[in-house]
Design a protein around this motif. Structure first.
Motif, PDB file in Angstrom:
ATOM      1  N   ARG A  31       0.831  -1.207   0.000  1.00 54.17           N
ATOM      2  CA  ARG A  31       0.000   0.000   0.000  1.00 54.17           C
ATOM      3  C   ARG A  31       0.869   1.261   0.000  1.00 54.17           C
ATOM      4  O   ARG A  31       0.624   2.207  -0.748  1.00 54.17           O
ATOM      5  CB  ARG A  31      -0.936  -0.004   1.213  1.00 54.17           C
ATOM      6  CG  ARG A  31      -1.850   1.208   1.288  1.00 54.17           C
ATOM      7  CD  ARG A  31      -2.464   1.405   2.656  1.00 54.17           C
ATOM      8  NE  ARG A  31      -1.507   1.469   3.740  1.00 54.17           N
ATOM      9  CZ  ARG A  31      -0.754   2.530   4.039  1.00 54.17           C
ATOM     10  NH1 ARG A  31      -0.812   3.614   3.317  1.00 54.17           N
ATOM     11  NH2 ARG A  31       0.100   2.494   5.046  1.00 54.17           N
ATOM     12  N   ARG A  32       1.911   1.266   0.825  1.00 53.62           N
ATOM     13  CA  ARG A  32       2.795   2.435   0.888  1.00 53.62           C
ATOM     14  C   ARG A  32       3.520   2.653  -0.436  1.00 53.62           C
ATOM     15  O   ARG A  32       3.623   3.780  -0.911  1.00 53.62           O
ATOM     16  CB  ARG A  32       3.796   2.274   2.036  1.00 53.62           C
ATOM     17  CG  ARG A  32       3.175   2.394   3.409  1.00 53.62           C
ATOM     18  CD  ARG A  32       4.215   2.511   4.510  1.00 53.62           C
ATOM     19  NE  ARG A  32       5.318   1.570   4.396  1.00 53.62           N
ATOM     20  CZ  ARG A  32       5.369   0.372   4.973  1.00 53.62           C
ATOM     21  NH1 ARG A  32       4.361  -0.044   5.720  1.00 53.62           N
ATOM     22  NH2 ARG A  32       6.425  -0.404   4.812  1.00 53.62           N
ATOM     23  N   TYR A  33       4.021   1.567  -1.027  1.00 52.97           N
ATOM     24  CA  TYR A  33       4.746   1.711  -2.290  1.00 52.97           C
ATOM     25  C   TYR A  33       3.798   2.122  -3.414  1.00 52.97           C
ATOM     26  O   TYR A  33       4.159   2.924  -4.283  1.00 52.97           O
ATOM     27  CB  TYR A  33       5.484   0.414  -2.643  1.00 52.97           C
ATOM     28  CG  TYR A  33       6.761   0.686  -3.403  1.00 52.97           C
ATOM     29  CD1 TYR A  33       7.868   1.226  -2.764  1.00 52.97           C
ATOM     30  CD2 TYR A  33       6.849   0.431  -4.752  1.00 52.97           C
ATOM     31  CE1 TYR A  33       9.029   1.496  -3.459  1.00 52.97           C
ATOM     32  CE2 TYR A  33       8.008   0.691  -5.462  1.00 52.97           C
ATOM     33  CZ  TYR A  33       9.100   1.226  -4.805  1.00 52.97           C
ATOM     34  OH  TYR A  33      10.251   1.503  -5.510  1.00 52.97           O
ATOM     35  N   GLN A  34       2.579   1.628  -3.371  1.00 50.04           N
ATOM     36  CA  GLN A  34       1.584   2.029  -4.357  1.00 50.04           C
ATOM     37  C   GLN A  34       1.317   3.533  -4.254  1.00 50.04           C
ATOM     38  O   GLN A  34       1.187   4.221  -5.267  1.00 50.04           O
ATOM     39  CB  GLN A  34       0.301   1.238  -4.156  1.00 50.04           C
ATOM     40  CG  GLN A  34      -0.749   1.500  -5.201  1.00 50.04           C
ATOM     41  CD  GLN A  34      -1.952   0.575  -5.045  1.00 50.04           C
ATOM     42  OE1 GLN A  34      -2.082  -0.167  -4.063  1.00 50.04           O
ATOM     43  NE2 GLN A  34      -2.812   0.597  -6.022  1.00 50.04           N
ATOM     44  N   ALA A  35       1.273   4.050  -3.031  1.00 50.02           N
ATOM     45  CA  ALA A  35       1.063   5.489  -2.827  1.00 50.02           C
ATOM     46  C   ALA A  35       2.233   6.293  -3.389  1.00 50.02           C
ATOM     47  O   ALA A  35       2.042   7.361  -3.992  1.00 50.02           O
ATOM     48  CB  ALA A  35       0.866   5.789  -1.343  1.00 50.02           C
ATOM     49  N   VAL A  36       3.451   5.790  -3.221  1.00 49.17           N
ATOM     50  CA  VAL A  36       4.631   6.470  -3.769  1.00 49.17           C
ATOM     51  C   VAL A  36       4.574   6.479  -5.292  1.00 49.17           C
ATOM     52  O   VAL A  36       4.827   7.511  -5.931  1.00 49.17           O
ATOM     53  CB  VAL A  36       5.933   5.786  -3.279  1.00 49.17           C
ATOM     54  CG1 VAL A  36       7.145   6.321  -4.011  1.00 49.17           C
ATOM     55  CG2 VAL A  36       6.096   5.962  -1.784  1.00 49.17           C
ATOM     56  N   LEU A  37       4.226   5.349  -5.876  1.00 48.85           N
ATOM     57  CA  LEU A  37       4.122   5.283  -7.339  1.00 48.85           C
ATOM     58  C   LEU A  37       3.035   6.214  -7.863  1.00 48.85           C
ATOM     59  O   LEU A  37       3.230   6.899  -8.884  1.00 48.85           O
ATOM     60  CB  LEU A  37       3.849   3.844  -7.778  1.00 48.85           C
ATOM     61  CG  LEU A  37       5.033   2.889  -7.624  1.00 48.85           C
ATOM     62  CD1 LEU A  37       4.556   1.446  -7.739  1.00 48.85           C
ATOM     63  CD2 LEU A  37       6.097   3.198  -8.658  1.00 48.85           C
ATOM     64  N   ALA A  38       1.909   6.273  -7.175  1.00 48.38           N
ATOM     65  CA  ALA A  38       0.820   7.166  -7.598  1.00 48.38           C
ATOM     66  C   ALA A  38       1.263   8.624  -7.503  1.00 48.38           C
ATOM     67  O   ALA A  38       0.979   9.430  -8.395  1.00 48.38           O
ATOM     68  CB  ALA A  38      -0.417   6.914  -6.748  1.00 48.38           C
ATOM     69  N   ALA A  39       1.981   8.970  -6.442  1.00 41.20           N
ATOM     70  CA  ALA A  39       2.483  10.343  -6.296  1.00 41.20           C
ATOM     71  C   ALA A  39       3.465  10.672  -7.415  1.00 41.20           C
ATOM     72  O   ALA A  39       3.457  11.788  -7.954  1.00 41.20           O
ATOM     73  CB  ALA A  39       3.141  10.518  -4.931  1.00 41.20           C
ATOM     74  N   ALA A  40       4.291   9.710  -7.784  1.00 38.97           N
ATOM     75  CA  ALA A  40       5.244   9.930  -8.875  1.00 38.97           C
ATOM     76  C   ALA A  40       4.511  10.171 -10.193  1.00 38.97           C
ATOM     77  O   ALA A  40       4.864  11.069 -10.962  1.00 38.97           O
ATOM     78  CB  ALA A  40       6.183   8.732  -8.995  1.00 38.97           C
TER      79      ALA A  40
END
Length: 89
Positions: A31-40
């Protein structure tokens, strides 16, 4: 803001990245990494030719890259994101 459209191979890669994240760190890590990818992706959509992106015409004409460590996000729970987005405008 530009619209983002993921190619089929990009969708597959994204799924694999998130699956690996879940395997290594569990659902919360995914979930955290998905949030980082979405922010990118939002950062790239907002400024596709911005100063934190790179021209990658050495790979193919019109290709740019953005390292996800540069993503503007509130949640800094992913210490060292390692992936790079490659895209065309």
């Amino acid at each position: 803001m530009a619209r983002i459209r993921l190619s089929r191979p990009a969708q597959d890669d994204l799924g694999q990245v998130l699956a690996t994240s879940a395997e290594r760190g569990g659902r919360d890590a995914r979930r955290r990494y998905q949030a980082v990818l979405a922010a990118a992706m939002r950062s790239v959509a907002a400024d596709p030719g911005g100063p934190l992106t790179r021209d990658r015409s050495d790979i193919r004409s019109g290709i740019r890259s953005f390292h996800i460590r540069h993503a503007h996000r509130d949640d800094r729970s992913v210490r060292r994101p390692v992936h790079v987005l490659y895209y065309r405008v």
